[in-house]
Design a protein around this motif. Structure first.
Motif, mmCIF file in Angstrom:
data_model
loop_
_atom_site.group_PDB
_atom_site.id
_atom_site.type_symbol
_atom_site.label_atom_id
_atom_site.label_comp_id
_atom_site.label_asym_id
_atom_site.label_seq_id
_atom_site.Cartn_x
_atom_site.Cartn_y
_atom_site.Cartn_z
ATOM 1 N N LEU A 12 82.978 53.461 43.781
ATOM 2 C CA LEU A 12 82.140 53.451 42.591
ATOM 3 C C LEU A 12 81.496 54.814 42.363
ATOM 4 N N ILE A 13 80.991 55.418 43.407
ATOM 5 C CA ILE A 13 80.377 56.743 43.264
ATOM 6 C C ILE A 13 81.429 57.783 42.904
ATOM 7 N N ILE A 50 83.186 68.277 45.838
ATOM 8 C CA ILE A 50 81.994 67.448 46.000
ATOM 9 C C ILE A 50 82.332 66.422 47.057
ATOM 10 N N THR A 51 81.532 66.369 48.113
ATOM 11 C CA THR A 51 81.825 65.449 49.208
ATOM 12 C C THR A 51 80.608 64.628 49.612
ATOM 13 N N ASP A 52 80.885 63.426 50.039
ATOM 14 C CA ASP A 52 79.885 62.563 50.640
ATOM 15 C C ASP A 52 79.683 63.020 52.087
ATOM 16 N N PHE A 53 78.617 62.562 52.717
ATOM 17 C CA PHE A 53 78.421 62.862 54.127
ATOM 18 C C PHE A 53 79.013 61.768 55.007
ATOM 19 N N MET A 81 76.837 65.326 48.847
ATOM 20 C CA MET A 81 76.079 64.185 48.337
ATOM 21 C C MET A 81 75.781 63.296 49.532
ATOM 22 N N SER A 82 74.501 62.971 49.744
ATOM 23 C CA SER A 82 74.186 62.189 50.927
ATOM 24 C C SER A 82 73.034 61.236 50.688
ATOM 25 N N LYS A 102 71.364 60.891 47.432
ATOM 26 C CA LYS A 102 71.688 59.682 46.678
ATOM 27 C C LYS A 102 70.456 58.803 46.662
ATOM 28 N N PRO A 103 70.126 58.173 45.567
ATOM 29 C CA PRO A 103 70.827 58.251 44.290
ATOM 30 C C PRO A 103 70.545 59.584 43.604
ATOM 31 N N PHE A 104 71.538 60.098 42.916
ATOM 32 C CA PHE A 104 71.435 61.400 42.261
ATOM 33 C C PHE A 104 71.402 61.215 40.750
ATOM 34 N N ASP A 105 70.931 62.244 40.082
ATOM 35 C CA ASP A 105 70.945 62.275 38.620
ATOM 36 C C ASP A 105 72.221 62.994 38.210
ATOM 37 N N ILE A 106 73.110 62.306 37.534
ATOM 38 C CA ILE A 106 74.417 62.873 37.184
ATOM 39 C C ILE A 106 74.276 64.128 36.329
#
Length: 121
Positions: A12-13, A50-53, A81-82, A102-106
């Motif tokens: 989803l993210i 762009i990567t998640d942790f 993004m974490s 997270k949550p981030f502002d797009i």
């Protein structure tokens, strides 16, 4: 075309980021973990990652280190993004051009992407 690699095991993210970036005119390639992200880098040349942790197989820190240690130049910016490990990313400015919790502002993410690589071409 300006391409961005999004690596996140939360589909989803990854989809939200991809749709928002594609709406801005960027081309987006997605991977569900760091290992798949490295495989994509073998044949794609994104201008930004762009990567998640927290991901299976390889976390975002390991993924960024693997990118930076590749034999061909991989000096493109990496955004982390974490949800919980943002502080770890912030202590590694040699790896990450930006860190978003997270949550981030797009809108903030898109603004940072534009700042780092410019508008889509």
């Amino acid at each position: 075309m300006t391409s961005i690699l999004v690596v996140d095991d939360e589909y989803l993210i990854a989809d939200i980021l991809a749709y928002a970036l594609e709406d801005e005119g960027y081309m987006v390639v997605k991977a569900s973990n760091g290992q798949k992200g490295l495989e994509i880098l073998d044949h794609e040349q994104p201008l930004l990652v762009i990567t998640d942790f927290m991901m299976p197989r390889m976390d975002g820190l390991e993924f960024a280190r693997a990118i930076r240690s590749r034999p061909h130049p991989c000096d493109f910016p990496i955004i982390l993004m974490s949800g919980a490990q943002g502080s770890l990313g912030r202590t590694s400015p040699e790896l990450f051009a930006a860190v978003f919790d997270k949550p981030f502002d797009i809108a903030d993410v898109i603004a940072k992407v534009r700042e780092l690589i410019g508008p889509p071409r």
